[in-house]
Write a protein that holds these residues in place. Structure first.
Motif, PDB file in Angstrom:
ATOM      1  N   ASP A  73       0.873  -0.973  -0.066  1.00 23.90           N
ATOM      2  CA  ASP A  73      -0.117   0.353  -0.282  1.00 23.90           C
ATOM      3  C   ASP A  73       0.526   1.231   0.096  1.00 23.90           C
ATOM      4  N   ALA A  74       2.244   1.057   0.474  1.00 26.80           N
ATOM      5  CA  ALA A  74       3.144   2.336   0.224  1.00 26.80           C
ATOM      6  C   ALA A  74       3.803   2.897  -0.860  1.00 26.80           C
ATOM      7  N   PHE A  75       4.224   1.613  -0.899  1.00 30.38           N
ATOM      8  CA  PHE A  75       4.677   1.570  -2.582  1.00 30.38           C
ATOM      9  C   PHE A  75       4.044   0.391  -3.532  1.00 30.38           C
ATOM     10  N   PRO A  76       2.977   0.352  -4.187  1.00 30.33           N
ATOM     11  CA  PRO A  76       2.567  -0.819  -5.393  1.00 30.33           C
ATOM     12  C   PRO A  76       3.397  -1.659  -6.031  1.00 30.33           C
ATOM     13  N   LEU A  77       3.420  -2.626  -6.007  1.00 33.50           N
ATOM     14  CA  LEU A  77       4.480  -3.233  -6.865  1.00 33.50           C
ATOM     15  C   LEU A  77       4.577  -3.160  -8.042  1.00 33.50           C
ATOM     16  N   THR A  78       3.200  -2.830  -8.651  1.00 28.66           N
ATOM     17  CA  THR A  78       2.754  -2.908 -10.005  1.00 28.66           C
ATOM     18  C   THR A  78       3.079  -1.293 -10.256  1.00 28.66           C
ATOM     19  N   SER A  79       3.111  -0.444  -9.509  1.00 30.43           N
ATOM     20  CA  SER A  79       3.792   0.651  -9.626  1.00 30.43           C
ATOM     21  C   SER A  79       5.051   0.933 -10.148  1.00 30.43           C
ATOM     22  N   ILE A  80       5.529   0.148  -9.389  1.00 30.48           N
ATOM     23  CA  ILE A  80       6.994  -0.654  -9.719  1.00 30.48           C
ATOM     24  C   ILE A  80       7.671  -0.718 -11.122  1.00 30.48           C
ATOM     25  N   ILE A  81       6.764  -1.728 -11.687  1.00 32.86           N
ATOM     26  CA  ILE A  81       6.796  -2.456 -12.933  1.00 32.86           C
ATOM     27  C   ILE A  81       6.120  -0.625 -13.541  1.00 32.86           C
ATOM     28  N   ALA A  82       5.604  -0.515 -14.143  1.00 28.75           N
ATOM     29  CA  ALA A  82       5.231   1.294 -14.302  1.00 28.75           C
ATOM     30  C   ALA A  82       6.310   1.867 -14.793  1.00 28.75           C
ATOM     31  N   ILE A  83       6.881   2.310 -13.858  1.00 23.30           N
ATOM     32  CA  ILE A  83       7.801   3.184 -13.763  1.00 23.30           C
ATOM     33  C   ILE A  83       9.395   3.146 -14.212  1.00 23.30           C
ATOM     34  N   VAL A  84       9.512   1.945 -13.684  1.00 24.93           N
ATOM     35  CA  VAL A  84      10.256   1.879 -14.407  1.00 24.93           C
ATOM     36  C   VAL A  84      10.246   1.529 -15.860  1.00 24.93           C
ATOM     37  N   HIS A  85       8.975   1.101 -16.083  1.00 29.40           N
ATOM     38  CA  HIS A  85       8.918   0.264 -17.972  1.00 29.40           C
ATOM     39  C   HIS A  85       9.374   1.704 -18.841  1.00 29.40           C
ATOM     40  N   ILE A  86       8.662   2.423 -18.253  1.00 27.71           N
ATOM     41  CA  ILE A  86       9.500   4.305 -18.975  1.00 27.71           C
ATOM     42  C   ILE A  86      10.556   4.908 -19.284  1.00 27.71           C
ATOM     43  N   PHE A  87      11.533   4.140 -18.155  1.00 23.80           N
ATOM     44  CA  PHE A  87      12.851   4.643 -18.791  1.00 23.80           C
ATOM     45  C   PHE A  87      13.181   3.387 -19.507  1.00 23.80           C
ATOM     46  N   GLY A  88      12.698   1.632 -18.668  1.00 25.00           N
ATOM     47  CA  GLY A  88      12.656   0.882 -20.562  1.00 25.00           C
ATOM     48  C   GLY A  88      13.091   0.981 -21.295  1.00 25.00           C
ATOM     49  N   LYS A  89      12.072   1.519 -22.029  1.00 30.28           N
ATOM     50  CA  LYS A  89      11.385   2.234 -23.032  1.00 30.28           C
ATOM     51  C   LYS A  89      12.621   2.810 -23.937  1.00 30.28           C
ATOM     52  N   VAL A  90      12.663   4.356 -23.271  1.00 32.41           N
ATOM     53  CA  VAL A  90      13.226   5.086 -23.665  1.00 32.41           C
ATOM     54  C   VAL A  90      15.095   4.438 -23.447  1.00 32.41           C
ATOM     55  N   ILE A  91      15.833   3.897 -22.624  1.00 28.13           N
ATOM     56  CA  ILE A  91      17.126   3.522 -22.747  1.00 28.13           C
ATOM     57  C   ILE A  91      17.063   2.331 -23.369  1.00 28.13           C
ATOM     58  N   LEU A  92      16.417   1.338 -23.277  1.00 27.77           N
ATOM     59  CA  LEU A  92      16.788   0.815 -24.852  1.00 27.77           C
ATOM     60  C   LEU A  92      16.679   0.821 -25.851  1.00 27.77           C
ATOM     61  N   GLY A  93      15.749   1.907 -26.695  1.00 27.99           N
ATOM     62  CA  GLY A  93      15.450   2.948 -27.597  1.00 27.99           C
ATOM     63  C   GLY A  93      17.408   2.642 -28.063  1.00 27.99           C
ATOM     64  N   VAL A  94      17.158   3.935 -27.144  1.00 27.21           N
ATOM     65  CA  VAL A  94      18.663   5.440 -27.439  1.00 27.21           C
ATOM     66  C   VAL A  94      19.572   3.617 -27.599  1.00 27.21           C
ATOM     67  N   VAL A  95      20.134   2.679 -27.408  1.00 26.07           N
ATOM     68  CA  VAL A  95      21.270   2.377 -26.832  1.00 26.07           C
ATOM     69  C   VAL A  95      21.123   1.048 -28.246  1.00 26.07           C
ATOM     70  N   ALA A  96      20.011   0.986 -28.710  1.00 27.42           N
ATOM     71  CA  ALA A  96      19.552  -0.042 -30.422  1.00 27.42           C
ATOM     72  C   ALA A  96      19.961   0.388 -31.401  1.00 27.42           C
ATOM     73  N   ASP A  97      19.687   2.281 -30.946  1.00 24.58           N
ATOM     74  CA  ASP A  97      19.980   3.034 -31.896  1.00 24.58           C
ATOM     75  C   ASP A  97      21.906   2.978 -32.806  1.00 24.58           C
ATOM     76  N   LEU A  98      21.985   2.714 -31.353  1.00 21.91           N
ATOM     77  CA  LEU A  98      23.861   3.221 -30.997  1.00 21.91           C
ATOM     78  C   LEU A  98      24.241   2.199 -32.260  1.00 21.91           C
ATOM     79  N   PRO A  99      25.095   2.584 -33.624  1.00 24.04           N
ATOM     80  CA  PRO A  99      25.863   1.853 -34.270  1.00 24.04           C
ATOM     81  C   PRO A  99      26.808   1.047 -34.678  1.00 24.04           C
ATOM     82  N   CYS A 100      27.166   0.674 -33.654  1.00 25.71           N
ATOM     83  CA  CYS A 100      28.153  -0.634 -33.148  1.00 25.71           C
ATOM     84  C   CYS A 100      27.104  -1.103 -32.336  1.00 25.71           C
ATOM     85  N   ILE A 101      25.771  -1.794 -31.990  1.00 22.62           N
ATOM     86  CA  ILE A 101      25.004  -2.400 -31.659  1.00 22.62           C
ATOM     87  C   ILE A 101      23.785  -2.804 -32.294  1.00 22.62           C
TER      88      ILE A 101
END
Length: 478
Positions: free
Chosen positions: A319-347
């Motif tokens: 109740d203090a911090f739902p586990l589903t909210s942890i998935i949701a918040i980290v999911h935002i950063f996952g989309k951005v970071i994985l997209g940036v890494v995948a755009d690198l020419p050496c990756i």
């Protein structure tokens, strides 16, 4: 001609960013609310005292129908435009939430929430994706990435909102309030202004308005051959005859338009069938098998985690911090970071995609062994980050099937995801009803997910061997 044409001022700028904002809020209200359905799922279990497998059908129907109806909503968009489709979708979605507040049993929720709210979600979701694609050319990937982050924000915000509303007002009143919030989808739809090619008066689809002539003596007199016939005879009875002829002509035109509309629907359905048949190539079959299992592994934690927390007596910490909210918040950063890494020419995008998939399936296998809040929080963070590979799906699909088959392939992949979301949560609930544990649900879903990943790896090896063999044969001929 292409050199002399001026680019539209709203392409990649101007009102295009309003499309991103509109799509962002659609993702919050549609995808975010569906990911947060684990909260009312607990309330429905306590209210109706049905099995977990049967109750999970409510959430899975809503999520599945949202994706499965995509090809059919496309027909509606071609006829009525994105603005009207999204606005009607907001009304239908809100109606589904409100009607669900009167539910007397779970079967009632199948119709009101699963079908009605799911259909409305699909009608609002697809136009949001389509309009961003229409308004962007050079920055399309960036625009789609920004708009889809609304899913993570929505999962966090609506989870907190529904938990508060259910605790303060009860789940029925919470459905009422969420139905009112969903009316904001109509506002998002109103922002979806169509791109008009000219400065003249246009309809939502970009077509010029046409006005049918009225049946009057003056219009008949000036109507070419009919007008000359009336001048020749000059009798009042001829005016009535000509008016009848014009009425018959209009009826014939109306029948012709109906026939053309029916033919268009049949043609579109036949094209859909052809697309499905063309899609099942070697690579595409493996990718489709993967898509059938991946989405259920992603949505099952969202639906069943709130109840798992109750079983482990971790409600206060959750109740203090739902586990589903942890998935949701980290999911935002996952989309951005994985997209940036995948755009690198050496990756390689393919390597990032597979690594994220392996991380997700490993997290699914480990989750049942975690019985503390800290352990579950770490696994949920891994699930949220690794599931960011969903933003790479269009790129990987293009690599697999080619640019010419991208639209066809991605449409069927979304339908496969919808089937996965439809069947996954009820399957996990039924396994719990049999074993009284959620452990086997995650193990079985993870195993099926692994089969899908292995099918991609096997097909990749086959393609590499085939390319090497062709190069060797070509070299031998030279």
């Amino acid at each position: 001609d292409k050199k002399t044409m001026k680019p539209h001022p709203n392409i990649d700028g101007g009102w295009a960013w309003m499309m991103v904002l509109s799509s962002f809020f659609v993702h919050i209200l549609v995808m975010g609310s569906q990911i947060a359905l684990g909260v009312p799922n607990v309330e429905w279990l306590e209210e109706f005292h049905q099995s977990r497998g049967l109750t999970a059908w409510v959430s899975s129907l809503s999520m599945g129908i949202t994706l499965i109806v995509g090809p059919f909503i496309g027909l509606f968009i071609n006829t009525c435009g994105c603005r009207l489709t999204a606005t009607l979708g907001g009304l239908v979605n809100s109606l589904g939430w409100v009607l669900s507040a009167y539910a007397a049993n779970v079967h009632y929720l199948f119709i009101t929430f699963g079908v009605t709210a799911g259909l409305g979600s699909g009608m609002a979701y697809l136009p949001a994706v389509v309009m961003v694609g229409r308004y962007f050319q050079k920055r399309r990937a960036l625009a789609q990435g920004l708009s889809t982050t609304g899913t993570g924000f929505g999962a966090f915000l609506i989870t907190v909102l529904l938990k508060y509303l259910c605790a303060e007002y009860g789940w029925r009143n919470a459905m009422f309030i969420q139905g009112a919030v969903s009316l904001n989808l109509c506002v998002c739809g109103a922002l979806m202004r169509p791109l008009s090619p000219g400065k003249g008066t246009t309809l939502p689809g970009g077509k010029e308005a046409r006005v049918l002539p009225a049946c009057s003596t003056e219009s008949v007199k000036s109507a070419g051959p009919l007008g000359r016939a009336e001048e020749k005879d000059g009798g009042p009875g001829n005016e009535e005859t000509l008016c009848d002829l014009q009425a018959q002509e209009r009826q014939g035109q109306a029948w012709h338009r109906k026939s053309v509309c029916a033919l268009r629907v049949l043609k579109t359905m036949s094209q859909l069938t052809v697309r499905v048949r063309k899609g099942f190539g070697d690579w595409y079959s493996a990718f489709l098998l993967w898509a059938l299992f991946v989405y259920s592994s992603f949505v099952i934690p969202f639906i069943h985690l709130p109840e798992i927390v109750n079983l482990y007596n971790l409600s206060e910490q959750n109740d203090a911090f739902p586990l589903t909210s942890i998935i949701a918040i980290v999911h935002i950063f996952g989309k951005v970071i994985l997209g940036v890494v995948a755009d690198l020419p050496c990756i390689s995008v393919w390597n990032v995609f597979l690594l994220a998939n392996f991380t997700l399936v490993l997290s699914i296998f480990i989750l049942p062994s975690m019985h503390t809040y800290a352990g579950l929080a770490v696994i949920c963070a891994l699930i949220g980050f690794s599931s960011g590979f969903f933003s790479l799906m269009p790129v990987v699909t293009e690599d697999l099937v080619g640019i010419e088959h991208l639209a066809n392939a991605y449409g069927i992949i979304i339908c496969a995801n919808g089937i996965s979301a439809l069947l996954g949560p009820p399957f996990a609930g039924w396994i719990f009803d049999i074993t009284q544990k959620y452990d086997f649900s995650f193990y079985i879903c993870g195993l099926l997910y692994m089969v899908g990943i292995l099918s991609l790896l096997i097909q990749s090896c086959i393609q590499i061997i085939e390319r090497s063999r062709r190069k060797y044969i070509d070299g031998a001929h030279v």
